[in-house]
Write a protein that holds these residues in place. Structure first.
Motif, PDB file in Angstrom:
ATOM      1  N   HIS A 181       0.815  -1.213   0.000  1.00 50.28           N
ATOM      2  CA  HIS A 181       0.000   0.000   0.000  1.00 50.28           C
ATOM      3  C   HIS A 181       0.850   1.266   0.000  1.00 50.28           C
ATOM      4  N   LEU A 182       2.014   1.221   0.621  1.00 42.25           N
ATOM      5  CA  LEU A 182       2.902   2.381   0.554  1.00 42.25           C
ATOM      6  C   LEU A 182       3.404   2.574  -0.876  1.00 42.25           C
ATOM      7  N   ALA A 183       3.736   1.474  -1.549  1.00 42.43           N
ATOM      8  CA  ALA A 183       4.167   1.577  -2.948  1.00 42.43           C
ATOM      9  C   ALA A 183       3.056   2.154  -3.814  1.00 42.43           C
ATOM     10  N   MET A 184       1.823   1.690  -3.592  1.00 42.72           N
ATOM     11  CA  MET A 184       0.689   2.192  -4.369  1.00 42.72           C
ATOM     12  C   MET A 184       0.392   3.650  -4.027  1.00 42.72           C
ATOM     13  N   SER A 185       0.499   3.995  -2.744  1.00 44.24           N
ATOM     14  CA  SER A 185       0.292   5.388  -2.338  1.00 44.24           C
ATOM     15  C   SER A 185       1.289   6.297  -3.035  1.00 44.24           C
ATOM     16  N   ALA A 186       2.550   5.875  -3.038  1.00 42.17           N
ATOM     17  CA  ALA A 186       3.597   6.677  -3.672  1.00 42.17           C
ATOM     18  C   ALA A 186       3.348   6.816  -5.171  1.00 42.17           C
ATOM     19  N   ALA A 187       2.899   5.737  -5.802  1.00 43.08           N
ATOM     20  CA  ALA A 187       2.621   5.771  -7.236  1.00 43.08           C
ATOM     21  C   ALA A 187       1.456   6.718  -7.542  1.00 43.08           C
ATOM     22  N   LEU A 188       0.408   6.656  -6.744  1.00 39.28           N
ATOM     23  CA  LEU A 188      -0.723   7.569  -6.933  1.00 39.28           C
ATOM     24  C   LEU A 188      -0.307   9.017  -6.697  1.00 39.28           C
ATOM     25  N   ARG A 221     -19.853   5.123  -0.152  1.00 38.44           N
ATOM     26  CA  ARG A 221     -18.738   6.056  -0.339  1.00 38.44           C
ATOM     27  C   ARG A 221     -18.055   6.394   0.983  1.00 38.44           C
ATOM     28  N   ASP A 222     -18.828   6.526   2.063  1.00 41.98           N
ATOM     29  CA  ASP A 222     -18.214   6.802   3.366  1.00 41.98           C
ATOM     30  C   ASP A 222     -17.325   5.641   3.808  1.00 41.98           C
ATOM     31  N   THR A 223     -17.762   4.405   3.521  1.00 42.25           N
ATOM     32  CA  THR A 223     -16.951   3.234   3.859  1.00 42.25           C
ATOM     33  C   THR A 223     -15.635   3.259   3.094  1.00 42.25           C
ATOM     34  N   TYR A 224     -15.713   3.649   1.823  1.00 43.19           N
ATOM     35  CA  TYR A 224     -14.503   3.745   1.007  1.00 43.19           C
ATOM     36  C   TYR A 224     -13.547   4.801   1.568  1.00 43.19           C
ATOM     37  N   ILE A 225     -14.094   5.950   1.929  1.00 44.48           N
ATOM     38  CA  ILE A 225     -13.257   7.032   2.442  1.00 44.48           C
ATOM     39  C   ILE A 225     -12.569   6.607   3.736  1.00 44.48           C
ATOM     40  N   ARG A 226     -13.314   5.938   4.634  1.00 39.55           N
ATOM     41  CA  ARG A 226     -12.708   5.498   5.899  1.00 39.55           C
ATOM     42  C   ARG A 226     -11.648   4.424   5.651  1.00 39.55           C
ATOM     43  N   GLY A 227     -11.964   3.482   4.756  1.00 36.12           N
ATOM     44  CA  GLY A 227     -11.009   2.412   4.484  1.00 36.12           C
ATOM     45  C   GLY A 227      -9.739   2.936   3.849  1.00 36.12           C
ATOM     46  N   ARG A 228      -9.873   3.832   2.937  1.00 34.59           N
ATOM     47  CA  ARG A 228      -8.706   4.396   2.253  1.00 34.59           C
ATOM     48  C   ARG A 228      -7.878   5.254   3.197  1.00 34.59           C
ATOM     49  N   GLU A 229      -8.533   5.928   4.145  1.00 32.51           N
ATOM     50  CA  GLU A 229      -7.829   6.789   5.088  1.00 32.51           C
ATOM     51  C   GLU A 229      -6.792   5.999   5.890  1.00 32.51           C
ATOM     52  N   PHE A 262      -4.633   3.863   4.959  1.00 26.70           N
ATOM     53  CA  PHE A 262      -3.317   3.866   4.331  1.00 26.70           C
ATOM     54  C   PHE A 262      -2.899   5.257   3.866  1.00 26.70           C
ATOM     55  N   ASP A 263      -3.868   6.138   3.597  1.00 31.32           N
ATOM     56  CA  ASP A 263      -3.511   7.516   3.254  1.00 31.32           C
ATOM     57  C   ASP A 263      -2.740   8.172   4.394  1.00 31.32           C
ATOM     58  N   THR A 290      -1.107   6.665   6.862  1.00 27.94           N
ATOM     59  CA  THR A 290       0.200   6.024   7.029  1.00 27.94           C
ATOM     60  C   THR A 290       1.182   6.576   6.002  1.00 27.94           C
ATOM     61  N   TRP A 291       0.733   6.687   4.732  1.00 27.21           N
ATOM     62  CA  TRP A 291       1.592   7.239   3.694  1.00 27.21           C
ATOM     63  C   TRP A 291       1.989   8.672   4.029  1.00 27.21           C
ATOM     64  N   ALA A 292       1.078   9.458   4.584  1.00 30.33           N
ATOM     65  CA  ALA A 292       1.402  10.846   4.920  1.00 30.33           C
ATOM     66  C   ALA A 292       2.570  10.904   5.906  1.00 30.33           C
ATOM     67  N   GLU A 293       2.559  10.030   6.917  1.00 25.17           N
ATOM     68  CA  GLU A 293       3.658  10.035   7.893  1.00 25.17           C
ATOM     69  C   GLU A 293       4.951   9.530   7.275  1.00 25.17           C
ATOM     70  N   VAL A 294       4.864   8.468   6.474  1.00 25.45           N
ATOM     71  CA  VAL A 294       6.064   7.936   5.841  1.00 25.45           C
ATOM     72  C   VAL A 294       6.618   8.937   4.827  1.00 25.45           C
ATOM     73  N   LYS A 295       5.732   9.572   4.066  1.00 26.12           N
ATOM     74  CA  LYS A 295       6.171  10.575   3.094  1.00 26.12           C
ATOM     75  C   LYS A 295       6.872  11.731   3.796  1.00 26.12           C
ATOM     76  N   GLU A 296       6.361  12.131   4.941  1.00 25.53           N
ATOM     77  CA  GLU A 296       6.997  13.211   5.686  1.00 25.53           C
ATOM     78  C   GLU A 296       8.426  12.839   6.060  1.00 25.53           C
ATOM     79  N   VAL A 297       8.617  11.584   6.477  1.00 27.12           N
ATOM     80  CA  VAL A 297       9.964  11.115   6.806  1.00 27.12           C
ATOM     81  C   VAL A 297      10.856  11.126   5.567  1.00 27.12           C
ATOM     82  N   ILE A 298      10.320  10.629   4.440  1.00 26.90           N
ATOM     83  CA  ILE A 298      11.094  10.587   3.189  1.00 26.90           C
ATOM     84  C   ILE A 298      11.512  11.985   2.756  1.00 26.90           C
TER      85      ILE A 298
END
Length: 471
Positions: free
Chosen positions: A158-165, A428-436, A438-439, A441-449
């Motif tokens: 999911h981090l790889a996919m987050s970065a790609a998106l 749609r709310d379920t999708y937003i919560r589910g996606r959040e 990893f979103d 997590t990616w935000a914190e990892v991206k900040e480190v990168i």
């Protein structure tokens, strides 16, 4: 009073009471010989292939779904839907998507083109493409823990996919012979020669050649290069890379024979004690030019601190350690950190003794950052323990905890990531919560990168200024 059956035995006893040995023996098959495992493995292989095909197209290939204007404007490119439609109408040479004007859908390739357009023509105060300093190599991120089931592959994928998106160009290297990441990315790997194995073999073969040059100059007998090593010398890391159904994610896959590296590497090391086996993957990435071809490299490691994991840790700039909010996983992760310390401290001590004797500068392993990530988190039951884990690991921890959601579970059943799942399959709310999950997590990892890239950039600038002043 407890009830009794007709034969005088109680019927409310636990199920492990009153088991009849004779009846139990009747349920057994014949004794299991080694050939039976081969049959079980063959059945499992067919079943694994069948399950992995869930989410594949009828032709047996994975394809990435398309993205709606709503998704693009909410998650990918910071523009309003109405403005995006106006830009598309004014620029017919841009990708126009599929569907009618009210409901257009775009491939990720289309979206990458749109990113480029907005980066050149859009508002100056908005970031349409992710930041990456020029002239610096890709960041290598290893996802590791020697406890299985903590969400390593799920997190790495999911981090790889987050970065790609987000617009980055990503390479994923699967170092786990179980090949779960390879399945998620739709990879096909015939044998170990399409895995990271030849990267390690290539590095050893080069070290052996250098040793032979020294021995030959000193009049000593040389070591032979067997067929495996000769073949490995002909392999470039780029030959191992395969495209995936994501236009900006490439893969070096894994399969069962990759585990052979755990047996072969120590044999090579015994033959040539001077070979720094822990640097093999780092050398392959650097010498092969891969760190210049990509923005980010994600390493998915086996659930053990073996030679493949040691290589991943040594190659990594950033180490991510997934763990669940349970005592056993907290305890296991603490032992994992202890093993990292003892392993790499031992390497440093041994290498530096020889280097001091030879008058060479000493070595030391360093990582830009380490973060432990709580996965599969259930706030209703695990908050107290998660807070304890957070307190003890301190700045090693990310602040966000990946929550368990139905959407993540359903995506896993389809051998897919949540970003590959069509939001129309959910509320749609379920999708937003589910996606959040990893979103964030990616935000914190991206900040480190980004922070480590910035620090590297400033150090690089300081070195260049110092050199120019000396010149």
């Amino acid at each position: 009073m407890a009830s009794k059956s007709g034969n005088g035995s109680r019927t409310d006893l636990p199920p492990y009471f009153n088991i009849d040995p004779k009846e139990a023996a009747k349920k057994l098959s014949e004794s299991i010989d080694t050939a039976r495992f081969a049959r079980a493995a063959a059945f499992a292989s067919r079943g694994r292939d069948d399950l992995a095909r869930r989410g594949y197209a009828p032709d047996g290939k994975k394809r990435l779904r398309k993205f709606s204007i709503w998704e693009i404007c909410k998650y990918l490119i910071p523009v309003a839907p109405a403005h995006l439609r106006r830009v598309l109408k004014a620029n017919p040479d841009l990708p126009q998507g599929d569907g009618d004007s009210g409901s257009k859908w775009f491939t990720l390739e289309d979206i990458l083109v749109l990113r480029e357009h907005f980066a050149e023509e859009g508002a100056q105060n908005r970031q349409y493409k992710p930041w990456r300093p020029e002239g610096l190599p890709a960041k290598v991120v290893a996802v590791a823990n020697f406890k299985g089931g903590v969400g390593k592959t799920t997190t790495a994928a999911h981090l790889a996919m987050s970065a790609a998106l987000d617009g980055y160009k990503v390479l994923v290297i699967d170092l786990d012979s179980q090949g779960s990441m390879t399945s998620v990315m739709g990879g096909q790997v015939a044998d170990e020669w399409q895995t990271a194995f030849p990267m390690l073999a290539h590095d050893y073969a080069k070290a052996l050649q250098e040793e032979n040059r020294i021995r030959e100059a000193g009049g000593q007998p040389t070591y032979p290069l067997d067929e495996t090593l000769k073949e490995a010398l002909e392999v470039s890391p780029r030959n191992l890379i395969q495209k995936t159904h994501w236009p900006n994610i490439d893969l070096i896959g894994a399969q069962l024979n990759l585990y052979w590296a755990e047996f072969q590497v120590p044999v090579w090391r015994m033959q040539l004690r001077s070979w720094p086996l822990w640097d093999a993957l780092s050398n392959a990435l650097e010498d092969g030019g891969i760190l210049d071809d990509y923005d980010l490299v994600f390493l998915d490691t086996p659930p053990a601190l073996g030679y493949l994991t040691i290589n991943a840790l040594a190659a990594a700039d950033i180490l991510l350690v997934p763990l669940g909010a349970s005592f056993l996983e907290f305890d296991s992760t603490g032992r994992f950190f202890d093993m990292i310390y003892s392993t790499f401290a031992s390497i440093e001590d041994g290498e530096n003794r020889m280097r001091r004797a030879d008058g060479l500068p000493e070595i030391g392993f360093e990582w830009d950052a380490v973060r432990a990530i709580v996965t599969r988190f259930d706030a209703a039951q695990q908050t107290d323990l998660a807070n304890v884990v957070q307190a003890y690991f301190g700045d090693f921890m990310t602040t966000y905890r990946q929550e368990v959601t139905a959407m993540v579970g359903q995506a896993g059943e389809q051998v897919s990531g949540i970003y590959e799942t069509d939001y129309r399959d959910f509320n749609r709310d379920t999708y937003i919560r589910g996606r959040e999950t990893f979103d964030r997590t990616w935000a914190e990892v991206k900040e480190v990168i980004l922070g480590t890239w910035w620090r590297d950039m400033k150090l690089n600038e300081a070195e260049q200024n110092s050199q120019s002043e000396e010149g």
